[in-house]
Design a protein around this motif. Structure first.
Motif, PDB file in Angstrom:
ATOM      1  N   SER A 184       0.803  -1.225   0.000  1.00 36.28           N
ATOM      2  CA  SER A 184       0.000   0.000   0.000  1.00 36.28           C
ATOM      3  C   SER A 184       0.833   1.271   0.000  1.00 36.28           C
ATOM      4  O   SER A 184       0.329   2.334  -0.317  1.00 36.28           O
ATOM      5  N   LEU A 185       2.100   1.177   0.391  1.00 38.77           N
ATOM      6  CA  LEU A 185       2.940   2.377   0.395  1.00 38.77           C
ATOM      7  C   LEU A 185       3.994   2.338  -0.701  1.00 38.77           C
ATOM      8  O   LEU A 185       4.063   3.216  -1.541  1.00 38.77           O
ATOM      9  N   ARG A 186       4.834   1.281  -0.687  1.00 35.97           N
ATOM     10  CA  ARG A 186       5.964   1.294  -1.620  1.00 35.97           C
ATOM     11  C   ARG A 186       5.523   1.029  -3.059  1.00 35.97           C
ATOM     12  O   ARG A 186       5.956   1.715  -3.977  1.00 35.97           O
ATOM     13  N   LEU A 187       4.655   0.045  -3.256  1.00 37.88           N
ATOM     14  CA  LEU A 187       4.276  -0.325  -4.629  1.00 37.88           C
ATOM     15  C   LEU A 187       3.589   0.835  -5.360  1.00 37.88           C
ATOM     16  O   LEU A 187       3.986   1.183  -6.478  1.00 37.88           O
ATOM     17  N   PRO A 188       2.562   1.490  -4.758  1.00 45.33           N
ATOM     18  CA  PRO A 188       1.956   2.630  -5.454  1.00 45.33           C
ATOM     19  C   PRO A 188       2.939   3.764  -5.682  1.00 45.33           C
ATOM     20  O   PRO A 188       2.896   4.443  -6.702  1.00 45.33           O
ATOM     21  N   ARG A 189       3.868   3.928  -4.739  1.00 47.30           N
ATOM     22  CA  ARG A 189       4.844   5.006  -4.891  1.00 47.30           C
ATOM     23  C   ARG A 189       5.795   4.710  -6.046  1.00 47.30           C
ATOM     24  O   ARG A 189       6.165   5.602  -6.808  1.00 47.30           O
ATOM     25  N   VAL A 190       6.178   3.431  -6.170  1.00 48.13           N
ATOM     26  CA  VAL A 190       7.009   3.032  -7.306  1.00 48.13           C
ATOM     27  C   VAL A 190       6.267   3.343  -8.604  1.00 48.13           C
ATOM     28  O   VAL A 190       6.822   3.910  -9.545  1.00 48.13           O
ATOM     29  N   ALA A 191       4.968   3.019  -8.624  1.00 49.02           N
ATOM     30  CA  ALA A 191       4.176   3.259  -9.834  1.00 49.02           C
ATOM     31  C   ALA A 191       4.116   4.751 -10.152  1.00 49.02           C
ATOM     32  O   ALA A 191       4.299   5.161 -11.306  1.00 49.02           O
ATOM     33  N   VAL A 192       3.876   5.577  -9.121  1.00 47.26           N
ATOM     34  CA  VAL A 192       3.791   7.027  -9.331  1.00 47.26           C
ATOM     35  C   VAL A 192       5.122   7.570  -9.855  1.00 47.26           C
ATOM     36  O   VAL A 192       5.161   8.357 -10.803  1.00 47.26           O
ATOM     37  N   ALA A 193       6.231   7.106  -9.254  1.00 42.57           N
ATOM     38  CA  ALA A 193       7.547   7.603  -9.660  1.00 42.57           C
ATOM     39  C   ALA A 193       7.842   7.231 -11.103  1.00 42.57           C
ATOM     40  O   ALA A 193       8.328   8.057 -11.885  1.00 42.57           O
ATOM     41  N   VAL A 194       7.527   5.977 -11.483  1.00 43.69           N
ATOM     42  CA  VAL A 194       7.814   5.527 -12.848  1.00 43.69           C
ATOM     43  C   VAL A 194       6.966   6.319 -13.849  1.00 43.69           C
ATOM     44  O   VAL A 194       7.465   6.809 -14.868  1.00 43.69           O
ATOM     45  N   LEU A 195       5.673   6.484 -13.528  1.00 42.88           N
ATOM     46  CA  LEU A 195       4.791   7.238 -14.423  1.00 42.88           C
ATOM     47  C   LEU A 195       5.263   8.686 -14.566  1.00 42.88           C
ATOM     48  O   LEU A 195       5.373   9.212 -15.680  1.00 42.88           O
ATOM     49  N   ALA A 196       5.564   9.321 -13.419  1.00 41.40           N
ATOM     50  CA  ALA A 196       5.954  10.726 -13.451  1.00 41.40           C
ATOM     51  C   ALA A 196       7.273  10.897 -14.212  1.00 41.40           C
ATOM     52  O   ALA A 196       7.409  11.795 -15.042  1.00 41.40           O
ATOM     53  N   GLY A 197       8.240  10.002 -13.928  1.00 46.00           N
ATOM     54  CA  GLY A 197       9.529  10.095 -14.610  1.00 46.00           C
ATOM     55  C   GLY A 197       9.378   9.909 -16.107  1.00 46.00           C
ATOM     56  O   GLY A 197       9.948  10.668 -16.907  1.00 46.00           O
ATOM     57  N   ALA A 198       8.575   8.913 -16.509  1.00 48.06           N
ATOM     58  CA  ALA A 198       8.362   8.661 -17.934  1.00 48.06           C
ATOM     59  C   ALA A 198       7.704   9.872 -18.595  1.00 48.06           C
ATOM     60  O   ALA A 198       8.139  10.343 -19.655  1.00 48.06           O
ATOM     61  N   ALA A 199       6.655  10.395 -17.949  1.00 47.11           N
ATOM     62  CA  ALA A 199       5.924  11.519 -18.525  1.00 47.11           C
ATOM     63  C   ALA A 199       6.818  12.747 -18.675  1.00 47.11           C
ATOM     64  O   ALA A 199       6.808  13.418 -19.701  1.00 47.11           O
ATOM     65  N   LEU A 200       7.621  13.023 -17.633  1.00 43.91           N
ATOM     66  CA  LEU A 200       8.477  14.214 -17.682  1.00 43.91           C
ATOM     67  C   LEU A 200       9.552  14.085 -18.746  1.00 43.91           C
ATOM     68  O   LEU A 200       9.856  15.041 -19.464  1.00 43.91           O
ATOM     69  N   ALA A 201      10.147  12.889 -18.856  1.00 40.80           N
ATOM     70  CA  ALA A 201      11.211  12.698 -19.845  1.00 40.80           C
ATOM     71  C   ALA A 201      10.653  12.865 -21.258  1.00 40.80           C
ATOM     72  O   ALA A 201      11.265  13.517 -22.113  1.00 40.80           O
ATOM     73  N   VAL A 202       9.442  12.289 -21.496  1.00 45.54           N
ATOM     74  CA  VAL A 202       8.851  12.395 -22.829  1.00 45.54           C
ATOM     75  C   VAL A 202       8.422  13.839 -23.094  1.00 45.54           C
ATOM     76  O   VAL A 202       8.570  14.357 -24.215  1.00 45.54           O
ATOM     77  N   ALA A 203       7.920  14.521 -22.062  1.00 39.82           N
ATOM     78  CA  ALA A 203       7.571  15.940 -22.228  1.00 39.82           C
ATOM     79  C   ALA A 203       8.823  16.728 -22.616  1.00 39.82           C
ATOM     80  O   ALA A 203       8.769  17.620 -23.461  1.00 39.82           O
ATOM     81  N   GLY A 204       9.957  16.365 -21.988  1.00 42.88           N
ATOM     82  CA  GLY A 204      11.217  17.022 -22.346  1.00 42.88           C
ATOM     83  C   GLY A 204      11.565  16.805 -23.805  1.00 42.88           C
ATOM     84  O   GLY A 204      11.883  17.752 -24.526  1.00 42.88           O
ATOM     85  N   VAL A 205      11.447  15.550 -24.265  1.00 48.86           N
ATOM     86  CA  VAL A 205      11.717  15.249 -25.679  1.00 48.86           C
ATOM     87  C   VAL A 205      10.806  16.102 -26.560  1.00 48.86           C
ATOM     88  O   VAL A 205      11.242  16.703 -27.546  1.00 48.86           O
ATOM     89  N   GLY A 206       9.524  16.192 -26.179  1.00 52.47           N
ATOM     90  CA  GLY A 206       8.558  16.956 -26.959  1.00 52.47           C
ATOM     91  C   GLY A 206       8.928  18.432 -27.039  1.00 52.47           C
ATOM     92  O   GLY A 206       9.001  19.005 -28.128  1.00 52.47           O
ATOM     93  N   PHE A 207       9.189  19.032 -25.870  1.00 52.09           N
ATOM     94  CA  PHE A 207       9.524  20.465 -25.857  1.00 52.09           C
ATOM     95  C   PHE A 207      10.816  20.729 -26.613  1.00 52.09           C
ATOM     96  O   PHE A 207      10.965  21.749 -27.292  1.00 52.09           O
TER      97      PHE A 207
END
Lengths: 293, 329
Positions: B50-73
């Protein structure tokens, strides 16, 4: 789901008299299967109150800021008030977490509730609410019997201060919570009430919010007769040093001319707990030294 | 090949993140919880699942989204330093989030959607302002773009401070904590919404990757090759703002991921956006997860904001890129 329901039913059957409905100081209700035996306190004044009523053994964890009484420092730490570790809290298996709406984050409470840990929020901005807080902490820790004597003692000491300063002239007081940026107590701060109890009148008492970023000009214009600088330099950093020399140059201020600029460690006054009368006595002696000769 | 390696790295980092933390669980306890053999109400099950697994998911999603946003910009502005936080887009989104919270969007999935919409709006607004400041005849001026981003970022940060000071001073320290980027486990429904929006944004940029390659040759050249440059730019612009707004809505403004990750990858896989987008998603996830795992553990039991770690890596990196490679992508 069925298992969960069965568990609830089982709990209800096993201990029908033990189930407990609590309502915190924000009016939020929570149901506990039994009186809390493992409490995590995220609030220094709650920790102090718990020990003062003799319920310190019910605390299984405290925030990094819970440093009084000395025994509180031996409790496992769960991190700061803004950024406690959820993991560390969960690992302590608490059946109740006590937080405050002033210093903790609502997000922390939401996350804990989602994990099934009830959160009891305290809220104390008035002396009356401090008594209420002590009484509630007494109930939570199963030490109701100790609440009466403790609150009576606190009340007696506060009344004694009140009596000592009664009928004396009421000087204008500037209370400086934090030197830079200048932070002062406003209308909703308990300090404003305490200054009044100590026989003074805070020149920032009418400010709309609880803590105000104030301009030094406005402070000078209101001509305080007593200035009390809260000194925080006993803490880990020197950032909160009161720097009285900065004020000495303002010779138009009555307090400076009269030599009534005080720099004192009043952290016990900033914390709404059973040590408030101690702080109040110090404050009253600064405002009305003649009353305590 | 690179994709496989990055997949392995991401998995390894995720496993590491699951096994360390403030609760001090033993490895066997975590393994038991992951295998579903721990009792549901036990500490190891709650902490791990309930703590680590969802946090891992949030971190992976956020990191992926930000990196791709960087590529886009970066493709959009043809500037290797363009990135959500440097362009001020994150600050615009954060302003949207604070506004939404003041307006009463608090908990629940509908509130999460509302906050995401406000964050998207703030991101679009900030990006549009930066674009309008920097646009000049013949394209975007490189230095003006960065300066415009800095200024817009400062403006929205100031606006946030004003709102909080006026409306709810007590929350100021909490908001400052959040503004540094703060990954925290979120409820399953919100996580699903986060994932859907992130996948949507990544998809929009991935399907534009071939045309973005042509855009790199210059707008005129791209038009001659049959690319509708204006339409392409609008699409990538909206997608990058969507990714930024989504991340800010669910985990706060986290800086520099969109700068570091695409840049390192370009030296590994080259300039082709068709490879860059998927590899950036994987590497961004791994990078932010590693940063968050550090943030959770260096001052345990307290927690650092993950943005502190990414800024520590990102600021020197920015200087290095600025000194060595400021030429168009």
């Amino acid at each position: 789901m069925i298992r969960a329901v069965a568990l609830v039913v089982l709990l209800a059957l096993a201990s029908p008299a033990q189930a407990l409905v609590l309502r915190d100081m924000l009016g939020r209700e929570m149901i506990l299967a039994a009186p809390p035996a493992r409490i995590v306190s995220l609030v220094p004044s709650v920790t102090e109150s718990a020990f003062a009523v003799g319920g310190g053994d019910r605390l299984v964890g405290v925030s990094d800021f819970c440093d009084w009484p000395p025994a509180a420092r031996l409790k496992p730490r769960v991190g700061g008030m803004v950024n406690p570790s959820l993991e560390a809290i969960v690992a302590l298996k608490p059946d109740l977490v006590v937080g405050t709406d002033e210093g903790n984050r609502e997000e922390t409470f939401l996350q804990l509730r989602r994990l099934g840990i009830p959160v009891y929020v305290v809220h104390a901005h008035r002396v009356a609410e401090m008594y209420d807080l002590i009484e509630r902490v007494g109930e939570l820790t199963g030490r109701q019997a100790a609440v009466g004597p403790l609150v009576d003692g606190v009340r007696r000491r506060i009344d004694a201060v009140r009596a000592a300063v009664r009928a004396r002239p009421i000087p204008r007081v500037l209370y400086v919570l934090w030197p830079d940026p200048l932070l002062v107590p406003g209308r909703d701060s308990h300090l404003t009430e305490l200054i009044a109890l100590a026989g003074g009148r805070s020149i920032t008492a009418e400010e709309r919010v609880q803590y105000v970023r104030f301009s030094i000009e406005a402070a000078v214009a209101r001509a305080p007769e007593v200035i009390v600088l809260a000194d925080h330099s006993s803490g880990a950093s020197t950032a909160g040093r009161a720097a009285p020399e900065r004020w000495q140059a303002l010779t138009s201020v009555p307090a400076i001319r009269a030599g009534r600029l005080y720099s004192v460690d009043l952290s016990i006054l900033h914390r709404y707990g059973p040590r408030v009368p101690e702080g109040l006595e110090i404050l009253a002696r600064l405002i009305h030294p003649e009353a305590f000769r | 090949m690179v994709l496989t390696v990055l997949g392995v790295v991401l998995t390894a980092v995720a496993l590491a993140a699951l096994f360390v933390g403030g609760a001090g669980l033993s490895a066997s306890a975590v393994a038991r919880a992951l295998a579903g053999r721990a009792e549901a109400s036990s500490v190891e099950a709650i902490v791990t699942l309930s703590l680590r697994l969802p946090r891992v998911a949030v971190a992976v999603l956020a990191g992926a989204a930000l990196a791709v946003a960087g590529v886009g910009f970066q493709a959009l502005t043809r500037n290797p330093l363009a990135e959500p936080s440097i362009l001020g887009v994150s600050s615009g989104a954060a302003f949207g989030v604070v506004l939404a919270q003041i307006l009463g969007f608090q908990a629940g999935i509908l509130a999460a959607l509302g906050v995401a919409v406000f964050a998207f709006g703030g991101a679009l607004l900030a990006a549009a302002i930066v674009y309008l400041i920097a646009v000049a005849p013949g394209g975007l001026a490189v230095q003006t773009l960065l300066l415009a981003g800095v200024i817009v970022g400062i403006f929205f940060s100031a606006a946030i401070t004003v709102i909080i000071s006026v409306v709810d001073f007590n929350r100021l320290s909490g908001v400052i904590h959040w503004l540094l980027g703060n990954l925290a486990p979120i409820p399953a429904a919100s996580l699903a919404l986060f994932a859907a929006l992130a996948v949507g944004g990544v998809w929009l940029i991935l399907t534009s990757a071939r045309e973005l390659n042509l855009l790199a040759l210059g707008e005129e050249a791209a038009s001659q090759l049959g690319v509708d440059a204006e339409r392409l730019k609008r699409r990538v612009f909206v997608a990058a703002a969507l990714l930024t707004g989504t991340v800010v809505a669910f985990s706060g403004p986290i800086g520099f991921v969109g700068l570091i990750v695409p840049h390192v990858l370009r030296s590994l896989v080259g300039q082709d956006n068709r490879f860059l987008v998927p590899t950036a998603a994987l590497a961004g996830g791994a990078f932010l997860l590693a940063a968050d795992t550090l943030a959770r553990n260096v001052v345990a039991p307290a927690e650092l904001s993950v943005g502190v770690i990414t800024a520590f890596c990102g600021a020197p990196f920015f200087v290095w890129v600025l000194r060595t490679r400021t030429r168009p992508v």
